[in-house]
Design a protein around this motif. Structure first.
Motif, PDB file in Angstrom:
ATOM      1  N   TYR A   3     -10.989  63.489  65.764  1.00  0.00           N
ATOM      2  CA  TYR A   3     -11.446  64.574  64.904  1.00  0.00           C
ATOM      3  C   TYR A   3     -10.231  65.145  64.205  1.00  0.00           C
ATOM      4  O   TYR A   3      -9.192  65.360  64.831  1.00  0.00           O
ATOM      5  N   ARG A   4     -10.356  65.374  62.912  1.00  0.00           N
ATOM      6  CA  ARG A   4      -9.253  65.950  62.153  1.00  0.00           C
ATOM      7  C   ARG A   4      -9.793  66.944  61.145  1.00  0.00           C
ATOM      8  O   ARG A   4     -10.745  66.670  60.439  1.00  0.00           O
ATOM      9  N   ARG A   5      -9.163  68.107  61.092  1.00  0.00           N
ATOM     10  CA  ARG A   5      -9.575  69.139  60.144  1.00  0.00           C
ATOM     11  C   ARG A   5      -8.440  70.158  60.003  1.00  0.00           C
ATOM     12  O   ARG A   5      -7.719  70.423  60.952  1.00  0.00           O
ATOM     13  N   ARG A 131     -18.906  81.310  67.304  1.00  0.00           N
ATOM     14  CA  ARG A 131     -18.108  81.252  66.084  1.00  0.00           C
ATOM     15  C   ARG A 131     -16.975  80.236  66.092  1.00  0.00           C
ATOM     16  O   ARG A 131     -16.471  79.886  65.029  1.00  0.00           O
ATOM     17  N   ALA A 132     -16.537  79.774  67.264  1.00  0.00           N
ATOM     18  CA  ALA A 132     -15.348  78.922  67.273  1.00  0.00           C
ATOM     19  C   ALA A 132     -15.202  78.163  68.583  1.00  0.00           C
ATOM     20  O   ALA A 132     -15.848  78.473  69.583  1.00  0.00           O
ATOM     21  N   PHE A 133     -14.322  77.165  68.523  1.00  0.00           N
ATOM     22  CA  PHE A 133     -13.811  76.504  69.719  1.00  0.00           C
ATOM     23  C   PHE A 133     -12.419  77.068  69.955  1.00  0.00           C
ATOM     24  O   PHE A 133     -11.651  77.244  68.996  1.00  0.00           O
ATOM     25  N   TYR A 134     -12.082  77.343  71.204  1.00  0.00           N
ATOM     26  CA  TYR A 134     -10.753  77.826  71.550  1.00  0.00           C
ATOM     27  C   TYR A 134     -10.134  76.828  72.516  1.00  0.00           C
ATOM     28  O   TYR A 134     -10.679  76.583  73.587  1.00  0.00           O
ATOM     29  N   ILE A 144      -7.359  77.798  67.517  1.00  0.00           N
ATOM     30  CA  ILE A 144      -8.704  78.212  67.129  1.00  0.00           C
ATOM     31  C   ILE A 144      -9.282  77.196  66.149  1.00  0.00           C
ATOM     32  O   ILE A 144      -8.628  76.822  65.179  1.00  0.00           O
ATOM     33  N   LEU A 145     -10.511  76.760  66.413  1.00  0.00           N
ATOM     34  CA  LEU A 145     -11.240  75.872  65.505  1.00  0.00           C
ATOM     35  C   LEU A 145     -12.490  76.626  65.049  1.00  0.00           C
ATOM     36  O   LEU A 145     -13.538  76.553  65.694  1.00  0.00           O
ATOM     37  N   PRO A 146     -12.386  77.401  63.941  1.00  0.00           N
ATOM     38  CA  PRO A 146     -13.529  78.199  63.480  1.00  0.00           C
ATOM     39  C   PRO A 146     -14.672  77.323  62.975  1.00  0.00           C
ATOM     40  O   PRO A 146     -14.477  76.445  62.145  1.00  0.00           O
ATOM     41  N   LYS A 147     -15.855  77.563  63.473  1.00  0.00           N
ATOM     42  CA  LYS A 147     -17.024  76.769  63.075  1.00  0.00           C
ATOM     43  C   LYS A 147     -17.415  77.031  61.622  1.00  0.00           C
ATOM     44  O   LYS A 147     -17.928  76.141  60.963  1.00  0.00           O
ATOM     45  N   ALA A 148     -17.171  78.240  61.122  1.00  0.00           N
ATOM     46  CA  ALA A 148     -17.548  78.577  59.751  1.00  0.00           C
ATOM     47  C   ALA A 148     -16.799  77.722  58.729  1.00  0.00           C
ATOM     48  O   ALA A 148     -17.257  77.555  57.605  1.00  0.00           O
ATOM     49  N   GLN A 149     -15.662  77.168  59.109  1.00  0.00           N
ATOM     50  CA  GLN A 149     -14.864  76.363  58.188  1.00  0.00           C
ATOM     51  C   GLN A 149     -15.167  74.875  58.295  1.00  0.00           C
ATOM     52  O   GLN A 149     -14.561  74.067  57.592  1.00  0.00           O
ATOM     53  N   MET A 150     -16.085  74.507  59.150  1.00  0.00           N
ATOM     54  CA  MET A 150     -16.461  73.100  59.277  1.00  0.00           C
ATOM     55  C   MET A 150     -17.455  72.749  58.169  1.00  0.00           C
ATOM     56  O   MET A 150     -18.358  73.527  57.889  1.00  0.00           O
ATOM     57  N   GLU A 151     -17.284  71.585  57.560  1.00  0.00           N
ATOM     58  CA  GLU A 151     -18.167  71.177  56.461  1.00  0.00           C
ATOM     59  C   GLU A 151     -19.578  70.898  56.956  1.00  0.00           C
ATOM     60  O   GLU A 151     -20.548  71.419  56.431  1.00  0.00           O
ATOM     61  N   ARG A 158     -20.741  68.721  67.472  1.00  0.00           N
ATOM     62  CA  ARG A 158     -21.172  67.681  68.403  1.00  0.00           C
ATOM     63  C   ARG A 158     -20.016  66.729  68.700  1.00  0.00           C
ATOM     64  O   ARG A 158     -19.774  66.365  69.857  1.00  0.00           O
ATOM     65  N   ALA A 159     -19.276  66.331  67.651  1.00  0.00           N
ATOM     66  CA  ALA A 159     -18.153  65.409  67.838  1.00  0.00           C
ATOM     67  C   ALA A 159     -17.065  66.035  68.717  1.00  0.00           C
ATOM     68  O   ALA A 159     -16.536  65.379  69.623  1.00  0.00           O
ATOM     69  N   VAL A 160     -16.752  67.296  68.472  1.00  0.00           N
ATOM     70  CA  VAL A 160     -15.721  67.972  69.275  1.00  0.00           C
ATOM     71  C   VAL A 160     -16.185  68.102  70.724  1.00  0.00           C
ATOM     72  O   VAL A 160     -15.428  67.835  71.665  1.00  0.00           O
TER      73      VAL A 160
END
Length: 177
Positions: A3-5, A131-134, A144-151, A158-160
């Motif tokens: 996964y990359r973002r 709202r996020a993965f920590y 922090i991986l904010p869900k709002a910024q995921m396309e 699901r992938a994460v």
């Protein structure tokens, strides 16, 4: 399995993270404030003559518990959010780009010129909220991986989740279903 973002971490994401930590830390204290509120209400309800009926006294004591606990939580939230806001303003850096890559070997994060790589075995824990993965790298420090910024939010979440379920032991995971 990768996964990359790139995520932009700003004031909102930082405040949400710090608020989660504070409310987790003070959960017992908030419940204690609620218990004290209920006890005080119960004691005051024993004073009037004639005594109110038992269901009324129980209802008022429960309402006092909820209101007291809510007031304590609100006070913690307001002070935490304002403290984080002032810290961000003082730093002069309102946001930064966090390049995140998760693969079978671990997590790699780049922020500006700083790079970090951490194997899954060295992650303290992984927590998912609405709202996020920590990805905790220390007890009070996380990527922090904010869900709002995921396309494609559903697919990316699901992938994460799948990656972390495969490589991180269950005791260190707190993922949403």
């Amino acid at each position: 399995m990768s996964y990359r973002r790139d995520f932009t971490i700003g004031l909102r994401e930082t405040q949400q993270f710090q608020l989660m930590l504070v409310l987790d830390k003070w959960r017992g204290g908030i419940l204690g404030f609620g218990a004290v509120g209920a006890l005080v209400a119960w004691m005051y309800l024993l004073l009037p003559e004639p005594l109110p009926p038992l269901p009324v006294r129980l209802g008022l004591a429960a309402a006092a518990a909820v209101l007291t606990a809510a007031a304590a939580a609100l006070a913690l939230a307001v002070t935490t959010l304002s403290r984080v806001r002032s810290q961000v303003r003082r730093s002069g850096r309102t946001s930064y780009v966090q390049e995140t890559e998760i693969d079978g070997f671990g997590v790699r994060v780049t922020v500006g010129k700083d790079r970090a790589r951490l194997g899954f075995d060295r992650l303290v824990r992984v927590r998912e909220t609405r709202r996020a993965f920590y990805l905790f790298i220390a007890e009070h420090q996380a990527w922090i991986l904010p869900k709002a910024q995921m396309e494609d939010r559903e697919a990316e979440c699901r992938a994460v989740r799948e990656i972390f379920c495969k490589v991180v032991e269950r005791s260190r995971l707190r993922l949403r279903k």
